[in-house]
Design a protein around this motif. Sequence first.
Motif, PDB file in Angstrom:
ATOM      1  N   ASN A   1       0.808  -1.238   0.000  1.00 38.72           N
ATOM      2  CA  ASN A   1       0.000   0.000   0.000  1.00 38.72           C
ATOM      3  C   ASN A   1       0.832   1.273   0.000  1.00 38.72           C
ATOM      4  O   ASN A   1       0.385   2.310   0.471  1.00 38.72           O
ATOM      5  CB  ASN A   1      -0.962   0.032   1.199  1.00 38.72           C
ATOM      6  CG  ASN A   1      -1.884  -1.146   1.199  1.00 38.72           C
ATOM      7  OD1 ASN A   1      -2.233  -1.644   0.141  1.00 38.72           O
ATOM      8  ND2 ASN A   1      -2.270  -1.612   2.372  1.00 38.72           N
TER       9      ASN A   1
ATOM     10  N   VAL B   1       2.060   2.546  -2.872  1.00 45.09           N
ATOM     11  CA  VAL B   1       1.647   3.287  -4.072  1.00 45.09           C
ATOM     12  C   VAL B   1       0.209   2.915  -4.410  1.00 45.09           C
ATOM     13  O   VAL B   1      -0.303   1.890  -3.937  1.00 45.09           O
ATOM     14  CB  VAL B   1       2.564   3.005  -5.290  1.00 45.09           C
ATOM     15  CG1 VAL B   1       3.976   3.458  -5.038  1.00 45.09           C
ATOM     16  CG2 VAL B   1       2.510   1.538  -5.680  1.00 45.09           C
ATOM     17  N   TYR B   2      -0.420   3.755  -5.217  1.00 45.83           N
ATOM     18  CA  TYR B   2      -1.840   3.602  -5.524  1.00 45.83           C
ATOM     19  C   TYR B   2      -2.029   3.210  -6.993  1.00 45.83           C
ATOM     20  O   TYR B   2      -1.081   3.314  -7.787  1.00 45.83           O
ATOM     21  CB  TYR B   2      -2.564   4.905  -5.199  1.00 45.83           C
ATOM     22  CG  TYR B   2      -2.562   5.208  -3.719  1.00 45.83           C
ATOM     23  CD1 TYR B   2      -3.694   4.986  -2.948  1.00 45.83           C
ATOM     24  CD2 TYR B   2      -1.423   5.668  -3.084  1.00 45.83           C
ATOM     25  CE1 TYR B   2      -3.685   5.237  -1.585  1.00 45.83           C
ATOM     26  CE2 TYR B   2      -1.406   5.921  -1.716  1.00 45.83           C
ATOM     27  CZ  TYR B   2      -2.539   5.703  -0.976  1.00 45.83           C
ATOM     28  OH  TYR B   2      -2.533   5.945   0.377  1.00 45.83           O
ATOM     29  N   VAL B   3      -3.250   2.796  -7.308  1.00 49.78           N
ATOM     30  CA  VAL B   3      -3.515   2.241  -8.638  1.00 49.78           C
ATOM     31  C   VAL B   3      -3.043   3.142  -9.788  1.00 49.78           C
ATOM     32  O   VAL B   3      -2.372   2.656 -10.706  1.00 49.78           O
ATOM     33  CB  VAL B   3      -5.018   1.902  -8.785  1.00 49.78           C
ATOM     34  CG1 VAL B   3      -5.372   1.561 -10.224  1.00 49.78           C
ATOM     35  CG2 VAL B   3      -5.384   0.744  -7.874  1.00 49.78           C
ATOM     36  N   PRO B   4      -3.365   4.445  -9.788  1.00 47.90           N
ATOM     37  CA  PRO B   4      -2.921   5.255 -10.931  1.00 47.90           C
ATOM     38  C   PRO B   4      -1.396   5.253 -11.097  1.00 47.90           C
ATOM     39  O   PRO B   4      -0.895   5.288 -12.219  1.00 47.90           O
ATOM     40  CB  PRO B   4      -3.423   6.671 -10.585  1.00 47.90           C
ATOM     41  CG  PRO B   4      -4.552   6.448  -9.645  1.00 47.90           C
ATOM     42  CD  PRO B   4      -4.167   5.248  -8.844  1.00 47.90           C
ATOM     43  N   GLU B   5      -0.692   5.190  -9.982  1.00 52.44           N
ATOM     44  CA  GLU B   5       0.774   5.159 -10.066  1.00 52.44           C
ATOM     45  C   GLU B   5       1.260   3.865 -10.712  1.00 52.44           C
ATOM     46  O   GLU B   5       2.232   3.857 -11.460  1.00 52.44           O
ATOM     47  CB  GLU B   5       1.370   5.325  -8.664  1.00 52.44           C
ATOM     48  CG  GLU B   5       1.072   6.699  -8.076  1.00 52.44           C
ATOM     49  CD  GLU B   5       1.326   6.777  -6.580  1.00 52.44           C
ATOM     50  OE1 GLU B   5       2.295   7.429  -6.193  1.00 52.44           O
ATOM     51  OE2 GLU B   5       0.538   6.207  -5.805  1.00 52.44           O
TER      52      GLU B   5
ATOM     53  N   LEU C   1      -0.532   2.165 -12.886  1.00 47.06           N
ATOM     54  CA  LEU C   1      -0.929   2.214 -14.298  1.00 47.06           C
ATOM     55  C   LEU C   1       0.041   3.046 -15.137  1.00 47.06           C
ATOM     56  O   LEU C   1       0.403   2.647 -16.244  1.00 47.06           O
ATOM     57  CB  LEU C   1      -2.353   2.784 -14.419  1.00 47.06           C
ATOM     58  CG  LEU C   1      -3.462   1.900 -13.848  1.00 47.06           C
ATOM     59  CD1 LEU C   1      -4.804   2.616 -13.916  1.00 47.06           C
ATOM     60  CD2 LEU C   1      -3.570   0.580 -14.603  1.00 47.06           C
ATOM     61  N   VAL C   2       0.467   4.180 -14.607  1.00 44.17           N
ATOM     62  CA  VAL C   2       1.389   4.988 -15.419  1.00 44.17           C
ATOM     63  C   VAL C   2       2.785   4.355 -15.451  1.00 44.17           C
ATOM     64  O   VAL C   2       3.516   4.516 -16.430  1.00 44.17           O
ATOM     65  CB  VAL C   2       1.469   6.467 -14.977  1.00 44.17           C
ATOM     66  CG1 VAL C   2       0.163   7.194 -15.231  1.00 44.17           C
ATOM     67  CG2 VAL C   2       1.939   6.616 -13.574  1.00 44.17           C
TER      68      VAL C   2
ATOM     69  N   ALA D   1       3.196   1.145 -15.641  1.00 49.90           N
ATOM     70  CA  ALA D   1       3.020   0.125 -16.685  1.00 49.90           C
ATOM     71  C   ALA D   1       3.078   0.767 -18.066  1.00 49.90           C
ATOM     72  O   ALA D   1       3.643   0.203 -18.999  1.00 49.90           O
ATOM     73  CB  ALA D   1       1.689  -0.586 -16.491  1.00 49.90           C
ATOM     74  N   ARG D   2       2.506   1.957 -18.166  1.00 46.30           N
ATOM     75  CA  ARG D   2       2.543   2.665 -19.454  1.00 46.30           C
ATOM     76  C   ARG D   2       3.994   2.959 -19.841  1.00 46.30           C
ATOM     77  O   ARG D   2       4.403   2.761 -20.987  1.00 46.30           O
ATOM     78  CB  ARG D   2       1.749   3.967 -19.336  1.00 46.30           C
ATOM     79  CG  ARG D   2       1.769   4.791 -20.595  1.00 46.30           C
ATOM     80  CD  ARG D   2       0.995   6.090 -20.458  1.00 46.30           C
ATOM     81  NE  ARG D   2       1.634   7.048 -19.564  1.00 46.30           N
ATOM     82  CZ  ARG D   2       1.378   8.364 -19.560  1.00 46.30           C
ATOM     83  NH1 ARG D   2       0.468   8.843 -20.391  1.00 46.30           N
ATOM     84  NH2 ARG D   2       1.980   9.174 -18.720  1.00 46.30           N
TER      85      ARG D   2
ATOM     86  N   ILE E   1     -12.631  -3.801 -12.881  1.00 44.19           N
ATOM     87  CA  ILE E   1     -11.491  -2.986 -12.428  1.00 44.19           C
ATOM     88  C   ILE E   1     -10.371  -3.881 -11.893  1.00 44.19           C
ATOM     89  O   ILE E   1      -9.222  -3.797 -12.318  1.00 44.19           O
ATOM     90  CB  ILE E   1     -11.926  -1.971 -11.354  1.00 44.19           C
ATOM     91  CG1 ILE E   1     -12.822  -0.907 -11.987  1.00 44.19           C
ATOM     92  CG2 ILE E   1     -10.719  -1.314 -10.694  1.00 44.19           C
ATOM     93  CD1 ILE E   1     -13.441   0.060 -10.998  1.00 44.19           C
TER      94      ILE E   1
ATOM     95  N   ASN F   1      -8.803  -6.119 -14.598  1.00 41.12           N
ATOM     96  CA  ASN F   1      -7.891  -5.393 -15.500  1.00 41.12           C
ATOM     97  C   ASN F   1      -6.560  -5.073 -14.822  1.00 41.12           C
ATOM     98  O   ASN F   1      -5.505  -5.101 -15.448  1.00 41.12           O
ATOM     99  CB  ASN F   1      -8.548  -4.094 -15.973  1.00 41.12           C
ATOM    100  CG  ASN F   1      -9.659  -4.351 -16.969  1.00 41.12           C
ATOM    101  OD1 ASN F   1      -9.913  -5.496 -17.334  1.00 41.12           O
ATOM    102  ND2 ASN F   1     -10.337  -3.315 -17.394  1.00 41.12           N
TER     103      ASN F   1
END
Lengths: 318, 212
Positions: free
Chosen positions: B55, B57-61, B63-64, B66-67, B103, B106
Amino acid sequence: MTERERFIKALKREPIEGHCPTFELVFYLTLEAIGKIHPSQQRFDQWSQMSRTEQDLHIAYMADSYIEIAEKYHHSAIFVHPNPGDFENTLRLLACIREKTGDKYFLMMHGDCTFEIPNGENMFAFSERMYDDEEGLKKEAQRRLEDKLRYAEKMAKHAGLLDGFALCSDYCFNVNPFFSPAMFETFITPYLSALCKGYRDTGFYTIKHTDGNIMPILDQMVQCRPDALHSLDPQGGVDLAAVKKMYGDRVALCGNVNCGLLQTGTEEEVVADVRRCLHDGMDGWGFVFCTSNCAYTGLPLERYELMNKIWWEEGIYG
Amino acid sequence: MSILLEISENVQKGAMKAVKELVNKAVADGVSPNEILNDGLIAGMNIIGEKFKTNEVYVPEVLVAARAMNAGVQIIKPLLTDENAQAKGKVCIGTVQGDMHDIGKNLVKMMMEGKGLEVVDLGTDVAPEAFVQAAVENGCRVICCSALLTTTMDVMEKVVEAAKKAGVREQVKIMVGGAPVTEEFRLAIGADCYAADAASAADAAVMLCECE
């Protein structure tokens, strides 16, 4: 004192006598409970083609379903989900409930403008925007805020119909919020705060709902000054007694009955959980007893009724 | 600081542009694509995965990150030899029948791809037989079932039964996860693995594939 007045006292964290107020964000089990189809499960493809008389009959049917559920389970508040949801028909449904019940119940509707956890399809794009288009996203948040406040001003001109708004954008998973505290501070807090203030200034109460583990962003949520926080999800690890201790003097609390146990726990587990919830929540004032989500489709009705029965027998102040 | 470490750190920050520049530089400097992939890109993603588990880092972190990793992968993909480019294993994933929530599913998919697995995404509302059929047709070692609702999690048991009925229970491992799912539930339905979060699911899937 009416149920509405008792509910408002709970939101204001003032002392009340008798039962601790109760309600549900949604009570989907209307067909089983009272033999009526829930308003949200009805479709009106030809609404505008109907005569006014037929529309009135549908509105009265929906109003009756809300009222009968509130009466059967001693709810103090009704969360109205207007269907159709345009402004005129919303007013008609609210007026119909008021005609039938006067000021007996606290009436609320959806009213959140803040971003919620995006669905799986949009999650990546939304996350990218937080990094690549901060200003654009803030402008969008501001537009959404202004739309809601304009709606509230319009509604305020029809005094005596609506009492408050439930702000139901979900922010949290069971493990953690979707937004980091820093992201929450940038993209949610300023708008949630302005929304609560705007509603307050136009005479409406606010109940902020979100599922999941709110603890990392709880302080920010409380600082936005909603009248109450809803759900306090035990499946997200939210400890009602701890939240009450930390913030009970600043915000009213609603919920915390474990929906997971209601669905799959033993009867003994459900009873123990309901008693724990009543004990922790009613310690002091400012508590509304309810599930940590809603009476959702698929929830065994007998479990809701068990929970409601214990509250009726034991959820009494003094 | 070595360029691989820089790539890893920029993946963790989600700095896609910097990752692209660094990967191009590393290629130009003669660093092997395999090293760039494993010691730079995937190493960074692994750290993010571990921080997500705890916990930090959070999901958006995630995702980016991974990008950024994928942007780097696209640059070196044509340079990888067949052997290096081979996935660590193949899994199929879906949200069980009656449940439209995607969610968590994915997120797990993304973390698994970040670990170098090939993931066949079956979407939501997937029938038990469809999980098994997809695993057989695609040669998947692991079937991953997700559910958000207490009212749909029982479908996972039907996936286990469907695998038995199709005679492939010994060939595939079945992993379960989602908000209402627990280790006790996993044991009760006879699945092979329960993962509490997306990063743990990805770790477990790699392990299950390597056990082949």
